[in-house]
Every structure is written in structure tokens, then in C-alpha cells.
Design an enzyme around this catalytic site. Structure first.
Site, PDB file in Angstrom:
ATOM      1  N   GLY A  34      -3.561 -28.098 -16.767  1.00  0.00           N
ATOM      2  CA  GLY A  34      -4.968 -27.049 -17.534  1.00  0.00           C
ATOM      3  C   GLY A  34      -5.486 -27.222 -15.932  1.00  0.00           C
ATOM      4  O   GLY A  34      -5.481 -27.938 -14.774  1.00  0.00           O
ATOM      5  N   HIS A  35      -6.737 -26.183 -16.248  1.00  0.00           N
ATOM      6  CA  HIS A  35      -7.669 -25.497 -15.159  1.00  0.00           C
ATOM      7  C   HIS A  35      -8.323 -26.614 -14.685  1.00  0.00           C
ATOM      8  O   HIS A  35      -8.576 -28.361 -15.474  1.00  0.00           O
ATOM      9  CB  HIS A  35      -7.750 -24.281 -15.407  1.00  0.00           C
ATOM     10  CG  HIS A  35      -9.510 -24.869 -17.207  1.00  0.00           C
ATOM     11  ND1 HIS A  35     -10.621 -25.627 -16.034  1.00  0.00           N
ATOM     12  CD2 HIS A  35      -9.054 -24.452 -17.701  1.00  0.00           C
ATOM     13  CE1 HIS A  35     -10.756 -25.565 -17.552  1.00  0.00           C
ATOM     14  NE2 HIS A  35      -9.996 -25.447 -18.365  1.00  0.00           N
ATOM     15  N   ASN A  36      -9.024 -26.679 -13.704  1.00  0.00           N
ATOM     16  CA  ASN A  36      -9.753 -27.774 -12.760  1.00  0.00           C
ATOM     17  C   ASN A  36     -11.006 -28.577 -14.045  1.00  0.00           C
ATOM     18  O   ASN A  36     -11.408 -26.601 -13.999  1.00  0.00           O
ATOM     19  CB  ASN A  36     -10.432 -27.747 -11.116  1.00  0.00           C
ATOM     20  CG  ASN A  36      -9.740 -27.730 -10.128  1.00  0.00           C
ATOM     21  OD1 ASN A  36      -8.788 -27.135  -9.499  1.00  0.00           O
ATOM     22  ND2 ASN A  36      -8.784 -28.737 -10.257  1.00  0.00           N
ATOM     23  N   GLY A  37     -11.197 -29.496 -14.507  1.00  0.00           N
ATOM     24  CA  GLY A  37     -12.059 -29.431 -14.953  1.00  0.00           C
ATOM     25  C   GLY A  37     -11.942 -29.106 -16.910  1.00  0.00           C
ATOM     26  O   GLY A  37     -12.813 -29.487 -17.348  1.00  0.00           O
ATOM     27  N   SER A  38     -10.839 -29.026 -16.773  1.00  0.00           N
ATOM     28  CA  SER A  38     -10.306 -29.318 -18.001  1.00  0.00           C
ATOM     29  C   SER A  38     -10.090 -30.541 -18.646  1.00  0.00           C
ATOM     30  O   SER A  38     -10.005 -30.409 -20.329  1.00  0.00           O
ATOM     31  CB  SER A  38      -8.558 -28.613 -18.314  1.00  0.00           C
ATOM     32  OG  SER A  38      -7.705 -28.836 -17.751  1.00  0.00           O
ATOM     33  N   GLY A  39      -9.966 -31.451 -18.374  1.00  0.00           N
ATOM     34  CA  GLY A  39      -9.901 -32.591 -19.447  1.00  0.00           C
ATOM     35  C   GLY A  39      -9.144 -33.663 -18.840  1.00  0.00           C
ATOM     36  O   GLY A  39      -9.182 -34.655 -19.571  1.00  0.00           O
ATOM     37  N   LYS A  40      -8.476 -33.477 -18.245  1.00  0.00           N
ATOM     38  CA  LYS A  40      -7.090 -33.871 -17.744  1.00  0.00           C
ATOM     39  C   LYS A  40      -6.964 -35.094 -17.584  1.00  0.00           C
ATOM     40  O   LYS A  40      -6.049 -36.254 -17.790  1.00  0.00           O
ATOM     41  CB  LYS A  40      -5.594 -33.295 -17.089  1.00  0.00           C
ATOM     42  CG  LYS A  40      -5.310 -31.665 -17.193  1.00  0.00           C
ATOM     43  CD  LYS A  40      -4.809 -31.318 -15.950  1.00  0.00           C
ATOM     44  CE  LYS A  40      -5.074 -31.452 -15.179  1.00  0.00           C
ATOM     45  NZ  LYS A  40      -6.063 -30.511 -14.146  1.00  0.00           N
ATOM     46  N   SER A  41      -8.479 -35.676 -16.354  1.00  0.00           N
ATOM     47  CA  SER A  41      -7.782 -36.473 -15.783  1.00  0.00           C
ATOM     48  C   SER A  41      -8.734 -37.540 -16.294  1.00  0.00           C
ATOM     49  O   SER A  41      -7.945 -39.500 -16.239  1.00  0.00           O
ATOM     50  CB  SER A  41      -7.869 -36.898 -14.391  1.00  0.00           C
ATOM     51  OG  SER A  41      -7.224 -36.089 -13.626  1.00  0.00           O
TER      52      SER A  41
ATOM     53  N   GLU B 213      -1.845 -36.899 -11.048  1.00  0.00           N
ATOM     54  CA  GLU B 213      -1.701 -35.867  -9.295  1.00  0.00           C
ATOM     55  C   GLU B 213      -1.243 -37.286  -8.919  1.00  0.00           C
ATOM     56  O   GLU B 213      -1.649 -36.499  -7.075  1.00  0.00           O
ATOM     57  CB  GLU B 213      -2.717 -35.324  -9.398  1.00  0.00           C
ATOM     58  CG  GLU B 213      -3.565 -34.337 -10.078  1.00  0.00           C
ATOM     59  CD  GLU B 213      -4.485 -33.416 -10.052  1.00  0.00           C
ATOM     60  OE1 GLU B 213      -4.598 -33.000  -8.938  1.00  0.00           O
ATOM     61  OE2 GLU B 213      -4.944 -33.092 -10.893  1.00  0.00           O
TER      62      GLU B 213
END
Lengths: 279, 289
Positions: free
Chosen positions: A39-46, A166
Site C-alpha cells: 500500500g502507499h505511504n499512509g495507507s495504514g499498513k504499519s 518493512e
């Protein structure tokens, strides 16, 4: 298949005034699989990763790990023992003064008795192939080696799930290979479930299943083939395609068409070889 | 600005039991206006080397010449001021260094520190915010309301506002999503070309090193192992892998084709288009035979 982790209708935000970081997320993680989350940066993955091991608790909805609900305070430690996270920066998670100390740290915190502790330390260090470095200090280790020690520290607690957040993004090319190969072996031989949060699409292409996040929601889900077929969608949301897929698009433009979509260079080279034998 | 490094040596914690050689006998020259990448495994000395370029670290012995200015171990911190203005460093995760309440204040902080008037610095801020691809009306916003990729652009604008002639990028795309990576690298390459900068990129991405560089420096254990054009550096995959490195994916693909087809193919292939050309012409030639 029975879920190892069930995430149901999860909403989360970092403060009450702001928008949802995760907005009604539901997903399942199955035993023994390698699940890539992109997902893009800020998509909520982490943020999702931290909810999966009880570092964060959902505002609405539920996260259930092997029957333990993270809303239940008594369950939190059970969840954290079952779900280990390897973070991005190898230098920020090495706490011991030697490889052995570092692996012992988590066990000490969990009150494991000494003999059992020594057994587990040895076994888990062996599994990540760091047995020749037992007494080494962290600054003598490469980034890839430090990440493998972090994995050993998690293994010692006998987890069901390892999340790579990551975990290879700051490593040199060989360090990245080392860590991924170590995890693949553990996934195949020990049946450890892997959730890999990554921007590396070559790595995602080798997963069993891929989940695509966009703006706090699950945007798409499927096998790598299903996901990487949708090239327009991926590019639209700020992602990219694995090298082999980009290469294939380019070959199509030049009038060379292969039999099916290939996600790895190996498959592609094999198909080109078949094509040659036909001409 | 030409950069010449002679017999540079650096040790961490010198004269203690923890002394460790970080750089050893470095000799390099970097031509003004060139784009140079530095690759090497973690701990090979890349970051230590580039921190010498604007005087953040001083050599234990040896010298560094940047334009007319020579830095030796005897240098006083004060004498390094002009150098710091001329050599801008974009560190890893530069957005962590933002601190002011508005983007404008953050950008003008550097230039004003170097004695530029507030009015002049604000003019500069309006110029550089556009260079990094953000709208001018962002200047009055707080940098902390932006996305990670946008914050990184603001941090880069702050470095550009000092009008450096040399720009050092220490893994500038770490942690960015694929689109963010491409955008930031394109931005640096455009600035490099448009302003005639000397650009030094520290990277773990063999693809970026191959794509943008005039020359690549390969570091290993605090020494320069090799220096050459991308074609020269990436022609020996076995050696690179031994150093913890690799070839770009395009070259890896060509090598796999070579092995399968038992043919020697062009290896100076660094874009997807070029890789596709190699495969397509290989298949067509095989068809004719």
C-alpha cells in the site's frame, strides 16, 4: 481453512479529532501462509501490524489471534507472545550487548526458566544460522545479520506468526536476500505464518496471498497473479509492478507476446526459451 | 565544484579500546557537475565518507578539497561554515528534522543562519517550494500536517534554499512507496541537470545507481574497492555479490537469458525498455537461424 487471525470491522485513529487511520478493516490470516501487505505511504499498513499483535487496540471492531481477543486485557500477553514483529531499523531493536544476550532478552521478560532458556536460545539462533556469532557485539554485525538476530529473539518465544514491517528496506541487496531466505525456510519448514508489510513488489510477487491497502481500507486481495494483473489499479494508487510484469508489458508493445503473465524472471526466461523452440 | 579526496582516514572512538577504522586510504576525485553514486554493504563506510564532504566529520588524516577549499584534521569548525553552505546533505528520513511551525519558517531557517536577510530568504522559499513540486500556498501551513512524502519534499526544499553547489543524498528514498521513490529520484535528477549540481547519491538500490550515475564508487570495509561507469561496475556479478551487493534487475535478467540460451548478450542494459529490446531481438534472431 480456520483463521489464525481474524480482524473484523476494525476502526482505529491516533486521536479522536482526526480521520480514521483504519476504516472498517476486515481480513483473515490463515495458518502457514505468507501474506504480503502492500500500500502507499499512509495507507495504514504499519498501524494494522501494530493492531495484529496488540500494541494498539481498535476503537471499534475486533482483532482475534488464535482465540484471544486483543480487547481483553488478560489476552494481550498471549497475543504478543504469538505474534512477533521485526521492525525496519536493525539498530533500533538490538537491545543486548551480544547476540546471545539479545535473544535472551525476550525470554527473560517472559520468565522462562534458565535451562529451557538456554535450549531455546541455541535452537533459535541455529534456525537463523547465526550460531557462529553467539558472543559477537552488535556493531560487528551487518544489517542483515542484526535482523536475523531479531528474528531469533522472536522464534525463542515460539510464536505462530512473524510480521516483517518493512524489515528489509534498510538493508543492502545481500542482507535483504539473507533475511527473506531465512524467513522462507521458517515458513516452509517450521510452518510459521508470515505477514510481510513491504514496498518491495518482487517480494510480494512470491507471497501466497497479497492484500492491497488504500487510505485505511482493504482495497484488493488475492493471489499475486490476481493482484498484479490489475496493473492500472496498482499504478493509480501509487504502487508499481514487479520487474517481470513491466518487462512483459514492454515486450507486448514490441509485438512479442508470451503465453501468460509471469511474476518472476525465472518463469519469464523459461517461457522465452519455449517460444524460441517453437519458432 | 570538483572534489578531490587524498589519503583520507577516519577512526571512531580514537585512542580508546573501542577504536575502529571507518575509512582507510580513500583517494577519489569527483568531477564538477557529475552524478556519482556510492554503493556498499551496511557498515562499509558510505555514510562516514559523505559526512566528511561538508565537515560534519573531520579527517583523522588526509585531506578533502572541495572547489578551492581544503579540509584537513587541523580545521577549526568556524572555517567550515562556507563549506556547509556549498555542500547540502539530505540525510535519511530528512522529514524527522523538520521543527518549525510553518513550512516557510522551516525553509528560511538555514539561509538566515548563514546571514541571508529575512526578505531574501522568503523569496528563496517561494522559489524552492515550487522546485520540489509543492504549491506556494503551502508555505503558511504546518509541515506536520503533510504526508510523509510531502514532508520529505519540504526538508529537501530547506537544503536547496541554501543554494548548494554539491548535493549529497544519503538513501533519500528509504521508506517511500514505489511512486514516491520514482518521483523523488526524478526530482533530484532534474535539479541536478537544470542547476548543474554535483550530485552524490548513497544508495542500496542498484537500479537507481545504474540509471542515474555517470560514475559509481563501490565501498568495502572502509576502502574504495572500485570506481567506474555503471557498465564497468556491473559487469562482474560474482564479485559484487561477494561484497554484499548485486547487479540491477535488468542486468540480472540479461544474465539469466545468457545462461539459458548459451549466448553472450549486451550487458549495458539499465532500463525496462532496453531489457525488452534484448529479449525481443534475441527471439527474432533465433527465429531466423
Amino acid at each position: 481453512m480456520k483463521d489464525l487471525i481474524s480482524v473484523h470491522g476494525v476502526h482505529f485513529r491516533y486521536d479522536e479529532e482526526s480521520d480514521w487511520t483504519l476504516n472498517n478493516v476486515s481480513l483473515s490470516v490463515y495458518p502457514g501462509e505468507w501474506l504480503a501487505i502492500v500500500g502507499h505511504n499512509g495507507s495504514g499498513k504499519s498501524t494494522l501490524a501494530k493492531l495484529l499483535n496488540g500494541l494498539l487496540i481498535p476503537e471499534k471492531g475486533e482483532v482475534v489471534v488464535e482465540g484471544y481477543n486483543s480487547r481483553d486485557e488478560n489476552s494481550i500477553w498471549e497475543i504478543r507472545r504469538r505474534v512477533g514483529i521485526v521492525f525496519q531499523n536493525p539498530d533500533n531493536q538490538f537491545v543486548g550487548t551480544s547476540v546471545m544476550d539479545d535473544v535472551a532478552f525476550g525470554l527473560e521478560n517472559n520468565g522462562i526458566e534458565r535451562e529451557e532458556m538456554i535450549r531455546r536460545i541455541k535452537a533459535s539462533i541455529q534456525k537463523v544460522k547465526m550460531e557462529n556469532f553467539l558472543d559477537q557485539e552488535p556493531h560487528h554485525l551487518s544489517g542483515g545479520q542484526k535482523q536475523r538476530v531479531a528474528i531469533a529473539g522472536i522464534l525463542a518465544l515460539k510464536p505462530s506468526i512473524v510480521i516483517l514491517d518493512e524489515a528489509t528496506s534498510m538493508l543492502d541487496p545481500m542482507g535483504r536476500k539473507e533475511v527473506l531466505e531465512t524467513m522462507r525456510e521458517l515458513n516452509k519448514q517450521e510452518g510459521i505464518t508470515v505477514i510481510s508489510i513491504t514496498h518491495d513488489l518482487e517480494e510480494a510477487a512470491k507471497a501466497d496471498r497479497v492484500l492491497v491497502m488504500k487510505a485505511g481500507k482493504v482495497h484488493a486481495e488475492g493471489t499475486p497473479e490476481d493482484i498484479f494483473k490489475q496493473s492500472g489499479m496498482l499504478l493509480d494508487i501509487g504502487l508499481d509492478l514487479p520487474f517481470a510484469v513491466k518487462l512483459q508489458h514492454q515486450m507486448n508493445k514490441q509485438g512479442l507476446h508470451l503465453s501468460s503473465l509471469h511474476l518472476t524472471q525465472e518463469e519469464m526466461v523459461d517461457d522465452l526459451w519455449t517460444l524460441r523452440s517453437k519458432t | 565544484m570538483d572534489i578531490t579526496i587524498k589519503n583520507l582516514e577516519h577512526r571512531y572512538q580514537p585512542n580508546t579500546p573501542f577504536e575502529r577504522v571507518a575509512l582507510d586510504g580513500i583517494n577519489l576525485s569527483i568531477r564538477s557537475g557529475s552524478f556519482v553514486s556510492i554503493i556498499g554493504h551496511t557498515g562499509s563506510g558510505k555514510s562516514t565518507l559523505v559526512q566528511h564532504l561538508n565537515g560534519l566529520l573531520k579527517p583523522i588524516s588526509g585531506s578533502i578539497q572541495i572547489g578551492e577549499k581544503v579540509i584537513r584534521s587541523s580545521e577549526k569548525a568556524k572555517q567550515l561554515k562556507e563549506l556547509r553552505r556549498r555542500v547540502g546533505i539530505v540525510f535519511q528520513y530528512p522529514e524527522h528534522q523538520l521543527f518549525e511551525e510553518t513550512i516557510e519558517k522551516d525553509i528560511i531557517f538555514g539561509p538566515m543562519n548563514f546571514g541571508v536577510s529575512e526578505e531574501e530568504a522568503k523569496k528563496k522559499a517561494r522559489e524552492v517550494i515550487k522546485l520540489v513540486g509543492l504549491p506556494e500556498d503551502y508555505l503558511n501551513r504546518s509541515p506536520f500536517d503533510l504526508s510523509g512524502g510531502q514532508m520529505r519534499r519540504v526538508a529537501i526544499a530547506g537544503v536547496l534554499a541554501m543554494e548548494p553547489r554539491v548535493i549529497v543524498l544519503d538513501e533519500p528514498t528509504a521508506g517511500l512507496d514505489p511512486r514516491g521513490k520514482v518521483e523523488i529520484m526524478n526530482l533530484f535528477y532534474q535539479l541536478h541537470s537544470a542547476k548543474g549540481l554535483t550530485t552524490i547519491l548513497v544508495t542500496h538500490s542498484m537500479e537507481d545507481a545504474a540509471l542515474y550515475s555517470d560514475e559509481i564508487i563501490v565501498m568495502d570495509q572502509g576502502k574504495v574497492f572500485h570506481k567506474g561507469t555503471p557498465v564497468e561496475v556491473f559487469k562482474d556479478p560474482v564479485q559484487l555479490r561477494g561484497l554484499g551487493l548485486d547487479v540491477p534487475e535488468t542486468v540480472e535478467f540479461v544474465l539469466k537469458l545468457e545462461e539459458k540460451f548459451g549466448k553472450r548478450l549486451p550487458r549495458d542494459v539499465f532500463t525496462v525498455e532496453e531489457a525488452a529490446n534484448v529479449a525481443v531481438s534475441l527471439i527474432r534472431k533465433e527465429g531466423e537461424e
